[in-house]
Design an enzyme around this catalytic site. Structure first.
Site, mmCIF file in Angstrom:
data_model
loop_
_atom_site.group_PDB
_atom_site.id
_atom_site.type_symbol
_atom_site.label_atom_id
_atom_site.label_comp_id
_atom_site.label_asym_id
_atom_site.label_seq_id
_atom_site.Cartn_x
_atom_site.Cartn_y
_atom_site.Cartn_z
ATOM 1 N N TYR A 150 3.149 9.674 -0.032
ATOM 2 C CA TYR A 150 4.203 8.952 0.679
ATOM 3 C C TYR A 150 5.569 9.165 0.013
ATOM 4 O O TYR A 150 6.598 8.882 0.618
ATOM 5 C CB TYR A 150 3.919 7.448 0.738
ATOM 6 C CG TYR A 150 2.657 7.036 1.446
ATOM 7 C CD1 TYR A 150 1.877 7.948 2.154
ATOM 8 C CD2 TYR A 150 2.228 5.716 1.414
ATOM 9 C CE1 TYR A 150 0.709 7.553 2.790
ATOM 10 C CE2 TYR A 150 1.067 5.310 2.057
ATOM 11 C CZ TYR A 150 0.303 6.239 2.739
ATOM 12 O OH TYR A 150 -0.849 5.834 3.359
ATOM 13 N N LYS A 157 -2.606 6.017 -4.125
ATOM 14 C CA LYS A 157 -3.672 6.978 -3.845
ATOM 15 C C LYS A 157 -3.379 8.337 -4.472
ATOM 16 O O LYS A 157 -2.232 8.783 -4.510
ATOM 17 C CB LYS A 157 -3.842 7.149 -2.327
ATOM 18 C CG LYS A 157 -3.965 5.839 -1.567
ATOM 19 C CD LYS A 157 -4.041 6.066 -0.075
ATOM 20 C CE LYS A 157 -3.841 4.757 0.664
ATOM 21 N NZ LYS A 157 -2.416 4.380 0.771
ATOM 22 N N HIS A 215 -7.362 9.789 -1.855
ATOM 23 C CA HIS A 215 -6.773 9.696 -0.519
ATOM 24 C C HIS A 215 -7.554 10.461 0.551
ATOM 25 O O HIS A 215 -7.579 10.068 1.711
ATOM 26 C CB HIS A 215 -5.337 10.229 -0.568
ATOM 27 C CG HIS A 215 -4.448 9.678 0.510
ATOM 28 N ND1 HIS A 215 -3.086 9.651 0.393
ATOM 29 C CD2 HIS A 215 -4.721 9.137 1.720
ATOM 30 C CE1 HIS A 215 -2.565 9.114 1.495
ATOM 31 N NE2 HIS A 215 -3.543 8.801 2.308
ATOM 32 N N ASP A 221 0.833 -1.203 0.000
ATOM 33 C CA ASP A 221 0.000 0.000 0.000
ATOM 34 C C ASP A 221 0.867 1.252 0.000
ATOM 35 O O ASP A 221 1.598 1.512 0.950
ATOM 36 C CB ASP A 221 -0.907 -0.014 1.234
ATOM 37 C CG ASP A 221 -1.818 1.199 1.293
ATOM 38 O OD1 ASP A 221 -2.897 1.157 0.685
ATOM 39 O OD2 ASP A 221 -1.439 2.197 1.943
#
Length: 288
Positions: free
Chosen positions: A53, A82, A114, A48
């Site tokens: 990120y 996302k 997200h 994920d």
């Protein structure tokens, strides 16, 4: 190398593993490579990520190197990413295509919006619903093209979910939200069940704080497992997929050892009774 981790069937007809490696705060090629390698050895097949990120490139590269090493192919793994809040609305196509390019794995198994809001806009800004709708239409288009095998949302409230389900052409396959014994999300789970949406958990350990809760520790001692394993087991025993995050190979391995024991009904009830609506992460309830 086979995996014994069970999966759930999404409304797209695709299987998604009940356990995935969360990669939030996992940065740098060496750390990503080491974590992905340890995860594959431990049987993980789901990873994920997210645009925010900033590790999509590293994750894609690590998988391209490691899959052959472990006798696996692209089709053996399930990759989630996302759309970042900065790309909500008219920039959604650009954002999604950027994720596809960064991962460079041909397609993305699951792509989520997200956050229900838009970066730089107030949570009460009346443009938020329109931006969400525009993002969803973009994801639907890329889903039709086969670039996003399944699409869904993250951090949506019951109101956001109902708004989406009433207006969409393609139902969301997944809703990913914070979920643990102190936040049982009864209403959201009910909405998901009614509309065939898979409810997926993040922050199963309450940012680690729940591992020190006396009830969790008592149950862990009783059943001979770690507090983290008890918290993860509590979710998967209800059929809810989890995404524990770690960069530590030993912890990654330990977090996968949740399918060889069962919590009895009284322990499940004791954990569920901790529900108090407490959020350790983000609160989207004010986003219109």
């Amino acid at each position: 190398m086979s995996s014994t981790i069970p999966s759930v069937l999404l409304n797209t007809g695709v299987q998604m593993p009940l356990l995935g490696l969360g990669t939030y705060k996992l940065v740098g090629p060496e750390d990503v490579y080491r974590a992905v390698d340890a995860a594959l050895v431990a049987g993980y097949r789901s990873f994920d990520s997210a645009a925010v990120y900033r590790n999509e490139t590293e994750l894609g590269r690590a998988l391209k190197e490691l899959l052959p090493k472990h006798g696996l192919t692209r089709e053996d793994v399930f990759i989630t990413s996302k759309l970042g809040p900065k790309d909500q609305g008219e920039r959604a196509m650009q954002g999604a295509l950027h994720s596809l390019s960064q991962l460079d794995l041909g397609y993305i198994d699951l792509y989520l919006i997200h956050w229900p809001g838009t970066q730089g806009m107030d949570v009460t800004d009346q443009r938020n619903p329109g931006n969400r709708a525009q993002s969803w239409a973009t994801l639907e288009e890329l889903h039709t093209q086969g670039k996003l095998k399944a699409i869904g949302v993250s951090n949506y409230t019951p109101a956001h979910m109902k708004e989406l389900i009433q207006s969409c052409k393609t139902h969301p396959a997944v809703l990913q939200v914070e979920f643990h014994p102190q936040l049982c999300q009864t209403e959201l789970r009910s909405v998901c069940e009614e509309h065939g949406v898979c409810f997926q958990a993040y922050s199963s350990l309450g940012k680690g704080e729940l591992t020190a809760h006396h009830v969790v520790m008592e149950i862990a001692k009783k059943c001979g497992h770690t507090p983290a394993q008890v918290l993860l087991r509590w979710a998967v025993q209800q059929g809810i997929p989890v995404l524990p995050k770690s960069s530590n190979p030993d912890r990654i391995k330990d977090n996968a050892r949740i399918f060889d024991f069962t919590l009895d009904d009284s322990d499940m009830d004791r954990l569920s009774a901790l529900d108090c609506g407490h959020k350790y992460c983000w609160d989207a309830s004010q986003v219109v």
